[in-house]
Write an enzyme that holds these catalytic residues in place. Sequence first.
Site, PDB file in Angstrom:
ATOM      1  N   MET A  70       0.840  -1.202   0.000  1.00 53.26           N
ATOM      2  CA  MET A  70       0.000   0.000   0.000  1.00 53.26           C
ATOM      3  C   MET A  70       0.878   1.257   0.000  1.00 53.26           C
ATOM      4  O   MET A  70       0.404   2.349   0.309  1.00 53.26           O
ATOM      5  CB  MET A  70      -0.940  -0.009   1.214  1.00 53.26           C
ATOM      6  CG  MET A  70      -1.892  -1.213   1.179  1.00 53.26           C
ATOM      7  SD  MET A  70      -3.374  -0.995   2.145  1.00 53.26           S
ATOM      8  CE  MET A  70      -2.698  -0.813   3.775  1.00 53.26           C
TER       9      MET A  70
ATOM     10  N   HIS B  98       9.089   1.587   3.449  1.00 47.39           N
ATOM     11  CA  HIS B  98      10.152   1.602   4.459  1.00 47.39           C
ATOM     12  C   HIS B  98      11.025   0.370   4.203  1.00 47.39           C
ATOM     13  O   HIS B  98      10.766  -0.383   3.236  1.00 47.39           O
ATOM     14  CB  HIS B  98       9.558   1.610   5.874  1.00 47.39           C
ATOM     15  CG  HIS B  98       8.514   0.560   6.103  1.00 47.39           C
ATOM     16  ND1 HIS B  98       8.805  -0.789   6.099  1.00 47.39           N
ATOM     17  CD2 HIS B  98       7.172   0.645   6.311  1.00 47.39           C
ATOM     18  CE1 HIS B  98       7.706  -1.489   6.324  1.00 47.39           C
ATOM     19  NE2 HIS B  98       6.686  -0.646   6.431  1.00 47.39           N
TER      20      HIS B  98
ATOM     21  N   HIS C 283       9.303  -2.991   3.338  1.00 55.38           N
ATOM     22  CA  HIS C 283       8.868  -3.161   1.943  1.00 55.38           C
ATOM     23  C   HIS C 283      10.077  -3.441   1.043  1.00 55.38           C
ATOM     24  O   HIS C 283      10.024  -4.305   0.159  1.00 55.38           O
ATOM     25  CB  HIS C 283       8.199  -1.877   1.436  1.00 55.38           C
ATOM     26  CG  HIS C 283       6.908  -1.535   2.134  1.00 55.38           C
ATOM     27  ND1 HIS C 283       6.754  -0.396   2.877  1.00 55.38           N
ATOM     28  CD2 HIS C 283       5.719  -2.167   2.173  1.00 55.38           C
ATOM     29  CE1 HIS C 283       5.515  -0.343   3.346  1.00 55.38           C
ATOM     30  NE2 HIS C 283       4.867  -1.404   2.944  1.00 55.38           N
TER      31      HIS C 283
ATOM     32  N   SER D 286       4.323   1.557   8.022  1.00 56.35           N
ATOM     33  CA  SER D 286       3.973   2.878   7.470  1.00 56.35           C
ATOM     34  C   SER D 286       3.266   3.697   8.543  1.00 56.35           C
ATOM     35  O   SER D 286       3.374   4.927   8.579  1.00 56.35           O
ATOM     36  CB  SER D 286       3.054   2.717   6.256  1.00 56.35           C
ATOM     37  OG  SER D 286       3.672   1.882   5.310  1.00 56.35           O
TER      38      SER D 286
HETATM   39  P1  PAJ Z   1       1.499  -2.965   3.471  1.00 51.59           P
HETATM   40  O1  PAJ Z   1       1.127  -2.690   4.880  1.00 51.59           O
HETATM   41  O2  PAJ Z   1       1.988  -1.847   2.618  1.00 51.59           O
HETATM   42  O3  PAJ Z   1       2.586  -4.109   3.495  1.00 51.59           O
HETATM   43  C1  PAJ Z   1       3.076  -4.643   2.300  1.00 51.59           C
HETATM   44  C2  PAJ Z   1       3.942  -5.848   2.632  1.00 51.59           C
HETATM   45  O4  PAJ Z   1       5.052  -5.416   3.418  1.00 51.59           O
HETATM   46  C3  PAJ Z   1       3.203  -6.918   3.460  1.00 51.59           C
HETATM   47  O5  PAJ Z   1       3.537  -8.213   2.985  1.00 51.59           O
HETATM   48  C4  PAJ Z   1       3.758  -6.688   4.860  1.00 51.59           C
HETATM   49  O6  PAJ Z   1       3.722  -7.837   5.690  1.00 51.59           O
HETATM   50  C5  PAJ Z   1       5.174  -6.261   4.552  1.00 51.59           C
HETATM   51  N1  PAJ Z   1       5.776  -5.530   5.675  1.00 51.59           N
HETATM   52  C6  PAJ Z   1       5.266  -4.449   6.321  1.00 51.59           C
HETATM   53  N2  PAJ Z   1       6.075  -4.084   7.331  1.00 51.59           N
HETATM   54  C7  PAJ Z   1       7.117  -4.963   7.332  1.00 51.59           C
HETATM   55  C8  PAJ Z   1       8.290  -5.116   8.129  1.00 51.59           C
HETATM   56  N3  PAJ Z   1       8.570  -4.309   9.143  1.00 51.59           N
HETATM   57  N4  PAJ Z   1       9.139  -6.121   7.841  1.00 51.59           N
HETATM   58  C9  PAJ Z   1       8.863  -6.974   6.802  1.00 51.59           C
HETATM   59  N5  PAJ Z   1       7.787  -6.877   6.009  1.00 51.59           N
HETATM   60  C10 PAJ Z   1       6.920  -5.883   6.271  1.00 51.59           C
HETATM   61  O7  PAJ Z   1       0.052  -5.558   3.855  1.00 51.59           O
HETATM   62  C11 PAJ Z   1      -0.422  -4.739   3.071  1.00 51.59           C
HETATM   63  O8  PAJ Z   1       0.242  -3.593   2.683  1.00 51.59           O
HETATM   64  C12 PAJ Z   1      -1.791  -4.919   2.406  1.00 51.59           C
HETATM   65  O9  PAJ Z   1      -2.644  -5.590   3.301  1.00 51.59           O
HETATM   66  C13 PAJ Z   1      -1.716  -5.674   1.059  1.00 51.59           C
HETATM   67  C14 PAJ Z   1      -1.155  -7.105   1.225  1.00 51.59           C
HETATM   68  C15 PAJ Z   1      -0.881  -4.901   0.045  1.00 51.59           C
HETATM   69  C16 PAJ Z   1      -3.160  -5.806   0.485  1.00 51.59           C
HETATM   70  O10 PAJ Z   1      -3.745  -4.565   0.307  1.00 51.59           O
END
Ligand code: PAJ
Length: 288
Positions: free
Chosen positions: A30, A34, A37, A186
Amino acid sequence: MEILKTVSEMQAWSDNIHQKGNQICLVPTMGYFHEGHLSLMEKGKKICSDLVVSLFVNPTQFSENEDLDSYPANIERDVKLAEKKGVSVIFMPDKKEIYPDRFQTYVELTELPAHLCGLSRPVHFRGVATVVTKLFNIVKPDVAVFGSKDFQQLQIIRRMVKDLNYNIKIVECPIVREDDGLAMSSRNAYLSPEQRLSALCLSKSLEKAEAMIEKGEIRTSTVKKELENYIKSFPFTKIDYISICDPETLDEIGDINSADTACPLLIAVAVYVGKTRLIDNRIINPGQ
Ligand code: PAJ
């Protein structure tokens, strides 16, 4: 790097890659990137040379009282970061492209959402499962990468892939943390400096739980009570849940030495710090 905005452009790009005999990896996001991602993109790039990152703030996974309208965004920065990571395509559709008028078909799991985050976010996983299904049909990936930061989401996607017979390999990436242990998110951008300090209660409480279990504590109720008191000692915090559960089914676990106890265990917490809801988790292996 290409930026594609329509379903038909994205599908045509993917068909072309497959016709060449190459594989596609998808990292759904989304945006407001950071290091978490970016670690998913790095992993994806190692697996397939053709990496697609979707950037779509999915409205159906937010309840009315949640932060859809204020969700942080910086598309220019995201585009630059993705380009640096060697991303081939950013798929960045408008809401109408994904949810056209009279949209009415949703993907819903019957059991896994009835735990953890699903209890306080009733429409969340229906929205996630629906948008990820659509992204799978639009991008047609061979591999998709998800972070274990959203552990329940990862398990839901894995289940969905099996249940719907998707021929897509799901790859898991570990949680990327700030130096002091806070899981990157985020939503950390919403925290004031004082709240940022309190947000450490999540990762610290997981460490505490692991230490208690390692020292031989077998009553999950005792561990949860200790964590509750610990988290409550941090200002601005309100606990949503503290869970010690089976990582596959997400069912709560009673005493750790009982016959039906699965090994490993998932310890997961969700805590409001001010108005910001944060989550974190840790897998532990009590037998080892
Ligand atoms: P979002 O919160 O943007 O996260 C995108 C991906 O990044 C997800 O797979 C999430 O688990 C991973 N992620 C987030 N923070 C993380 C971290 N600190 N360490 C490792 N991976 C991390 O998750 C979503 O978006 C949405 O629900 C989505 C799957 C895109 C569906 O809309």
